[in-house]
Design a protein around this motif. Structure first.
Motif, short mmCIF file in Angstrom:
data_model
loop_
_atom_site.label_atom_id
_atom_site.label_comp_id
_atom_site.label_asym_id
_atom_site.label_seq_id
_atom_site.Cartn_x
_atom_site.Cartn_y
_atom_site.Cartn_z
N PRO A 189 0.81 -1.22 0.00
CA PRO A 189 0.00 0.00 0.00
C PRO A 189 0.85 1.28 0.00
O PRO A 189 0.49 2.27 -0.64
N ALA A 190 1.97 1.27 0.74
CA ALA A 190 2.83 2.46 0.77
C ALA A 190 3.41 2.73 -0.61
O ALA A 190 3.48 3.89 -1.06
N LEU A 191 3.86 1.69 -1.30
CA LEU A 191 4.41 1.87 -2.63
C LEU A 191 3.33 2.35 -3.61
O LEU A 191 3.58 3.24 -4.43
N ALA A 192 2.14 1.77 -3.53
CA ALA A 192 1.06 2.20 -4.41
C ALA A 192 0.68 3.65 -4.15
O ALA A 192 0.42 4.41 -5.09
N ALA A 193 0.67 4.05 -2.88
CA ALA A 193 0.34 5.44 -2.54
C ALA A 193 1.39 6.39 -3.10
O ALA A 193 1.05 7.47 -3.62
N HIS A 356 1.87 -15.32 3.03
CA HIS A 356 2.25 -13.90 2.89
C HIS A 356 3.27 -13.70 1.78
O HIS A 356 4.23 -14.46 1.69
N PRO A 357 3.11 -12.64 0.98
CA PRO A 357 4.11 -12.34 -0.05
C PRO A 357 5.40 -11.82 0.57
O PRO A 357 5.40 -11.28 1.68
N ASP A 358 6.51 -12.00 -0.16
CA ASP A 358 7.79 -11.49 0.33
C ASP A 358 7.99 -10.05 -0.13
O ASP A 358 7.10 -9.45 -0.75
N ALA A 359 9.18 -9.50 0.14
CA ALA A 359 9.44 -8.09 -0.16
C ALA A 359 9.32 -7.81 -1.66
O ALA A 359 8.76 -6.78 -2.07
N ALA A 360 9.84 -8.72 -2.48
CA ALA A 360 9.76 -8.51 -3.93
C ALA A 360 8.32 -8.54 -4.42
O ALA A 360 7.92 -7.77 -5.30
N ALA A 361 7.52 -9.42 -3.85
CA ALA A 361 6.10 -9.49 -4.24
C ALA A 361 5.35 -8.25 -3.78
O ALA A 361 4.43 -7.78 -4.47
N HIS A 362 5.69 -7.70 -2.61
CA HIS A 362 5.08 -6.43 -2.18
C HIS A 362 5.34 -5.34 -3.22
O HIS A 362 4.44 -4.57 -3.56
N ARG A 363 6.58 -5.28 -3.72
CA ARG A 363 6.90 -4.26 -4.72
C ARG A 363 6.07 -4.47 -5.99
O ARG A 363 5.54 -3.53 -6.57
N ARG A 364 5.96 -5.70 -6.40
CA ARG A 364 5.18 -6.00 -7.60
C ARG A 364 3.71 -5.64 -7.39
O ARG A 364 3.07 -5.05 -8.28
N MET A 365 3.17 -5.98 -6.23
CA MET A 365 1.76 -5.68 -5.97
C MET A 365 1.52 -4.17 -5.91
O MET A 365 0.50 -3.68 -6.41
N GLY A 366 2.44 -3.42 -5.29
CA GLY A 366 2.27 -1.97 -5.24
C GLY A 366 2.28 -1.35 -6.62
O GLY A 366 1.45 -0.47 -6.93
N GLN A 367 3.18 -1.81 -7.48
CA GLN A 367 3.25 -1.30 -8.84
C GLN A 367 1.99 -1.65 -9.62
O GLN A 367 1.44 -0.82 -10.36
N HIS A 372 -3.28 -0.37 -12.15
CA HIS A 372 -4.66 -0.75 -12.43
C HIS A 372 -5.68 0.16 -11.74
O HIS A 372 -6.81 0.27 -12.23
N VAL A 373 -5.31 0.77 -10.63
CA VAL A 373 -6.29 1.52 -9.85
C VAL A 373 -6.08 3.03 -9.97
O VAL A 373 -7.03 3.79 -10.13
N PHE A 374 -4.82 3.48 -9.91
CA PHE A 374 -4.55 4.91 -10.05
C PHE A 374 -4.32 5.31 -11.51
O PHE A 374 -4.25 6.49 -11.82
N GLY A 375 -4.20 4.33 -12.39
CA GLY A 375 -3.98 4.62 -13.81
C GLY A 375 -5.18 5.27 -14.45
O GLY A 375 -6.26 5.40 -13.86
N SER A 376 -5.02 5.67 -15.70
CA SER A 376 -6.03 6.48 -16.38
C SER A 376 -7.39 5.80 -16.48
O SER A 376 -8.43 6.48 -16.54
#
Length: 381
Positions: A189-193, A356-367, A372-376
């Protein structure tokens, strides 16, 4: 060094600041909600400051933060790493630190018993910050209860202006809380924000996304421009309800949010892929055989039966409910969680403990969430 009193205008991401004998304890649920739960897991999770940060504008090159952490330990398991403090300068991760000392909460995973050993206040120190006036954020450890005791700098500080950034209020499970992420500003969530250019209020609670009415009321009463709820995995983990109760509970949760936020964009996110629970109901139980090596994996311990919740059943029901409600609520949206983490991701970045996802998966999920959600074409465009 100049000592600045820590006040609510210097703290973001918390719903409430409790005055304690040592300082301020950020809470992610208000006192009224906390009083309606006797669950120790939720009490611990909501007091862990995922998404909470100290935010200031200053020309300081040295910042010191006195804190009293409460670290969680598990009986018979090697000590967990200390929680990480992320320092961001003008939005960029610049430094990281940990806090020595503090209290220790020891939990026996076999019995659920716990005990707290008191410890001393610690100082987190950052030096060598860039010259000139800048916005500084100190993200508190997402997995470590943290009391804020004192703030010192070598130049005066002011609250950082909020500007015109939208506020995103998100609720979810331990995955949203940040379990297995590398640091507090790198949870998904922090990365997505960050990618979406919004201010995050993270109500992700490890083990605590149970469609609790008090959580819905807290969301209803929290000012926000964007709202999302990630529903499902904890209901299966705890085997807390059947399909007959699930549908009405989802409706009630959304109804409560809509009482206070009738037109705010509201996104319902179904569970990410979790192979052990795609078609097998809960509860989820830990395999304790690897505790001595610090390894814990989970298994699906439920037996199939009429109305029992699996992730497949939950996704189908959430899609149906959102489609039904969206006919009268054009600001209600749905996202299949497997868009964030699906079959290909499980092959590439498998869940280390099967939940639970690992650190790399968190980055992928945030991106992916940002795309998909903040995009146009997304719900939060």
């Amino acid at each position: 060094m100049i000592t600045t009193t820590i006040t609510s205008d210097l703290v973001r991401g918390a719903l409430e600041l409790e005055r304690t004998a040592h300082g301020l304890l950020p809470h992610r649920l208000p006192a009224r909600a906390r009083a309606q739960s006797t669950d120790g897991q939720l009490a611990m999770a909501e007091a862990q400051p995922a998404g909470v940060r100290v935010v200031l504008r200053t020309a300081a090159t040295t910042v010191e933060l006195d804190v009293l952490p409460t670290k969680t330990a598990y009986a018979g398991v090697p000590q967990r790493p200390d929680g990480v403090y992320d320092l961001l300068v003008d939005g960029l991760l610049t430094a990281q630190a940990t806090a020595d000392g503090g209290n220790v909460l020891t939990v026996d995973m076999a019995t659920g018993a716990s005990a707290t050993t008191p410890g001393p206040v610690a100082t987190v120190r950052f030096t060598g910050l860039p010259d000139g006036v800048k916005d500084v954020q100190i993200w508190l450890p997402h997995n470590e209860i943290t009391q804020l005791v004192a703030l010192r700098t070598d130049a005066p500080v002011d609250p950082a202006p909020t500007g015109d950034r939208r506020v995103w209020l998100h609720h979810g499970s331990s995955i949203s809380h940040g379990s297995n992420a590398a640091s507090p500003s790198t949870t998904w969530p922090a990365l997505a924000a960050s990618l979406g250019g919004v201010d995050l209020v993270n109500l992700g609670f490890g083990g605590g996304a149970m469609l609790d009415p008090f959580t819905a009321r807290a969301m209803r009463d929290t000012p926000a421009d964007l709202i999302s709820v990630k529903i499902g995995i904890n209901l299966v983990n705890g085997d807390v309800m059947r399909l007959r109760a699930f549908g009405p509970a989802v409706h009630g949760f959304l109804d409560t949010i809509r009482e206070g936020r009738p037109t705010t964009p509201l996104l319902v996110v179904s569970p990410i892929l979790c192979p052990i629970h795609e078609d097998a109901p809960g509860p989820s139980l830990p395999d304790l055989s690897g505790l001595a090596e610090g390894k814990v994996v989970f298994r699906a311990a439920g037996e199939p039966g009429p109305g029992k919740l699996t992730l497949t059943a939950i996704r189908d029901e959430l899609a149906r409910i959102v489609a039904l409600r969206a006919a009268d609520d054009p600001n209600l949206h749905h996202l299949d969680g497997r868009v964030l983490y699906g079959d290909a991701d499980a092959a590439d970045l498998p869940l280390p403990d099967r939940l639970h996802p690992d650190a790399a998966a968190h980055r992928r999920m945030g991106q992916r969430f940002a795309e998909h959600v903040f995009g146009s074409a997304g719900a939060f465009a």
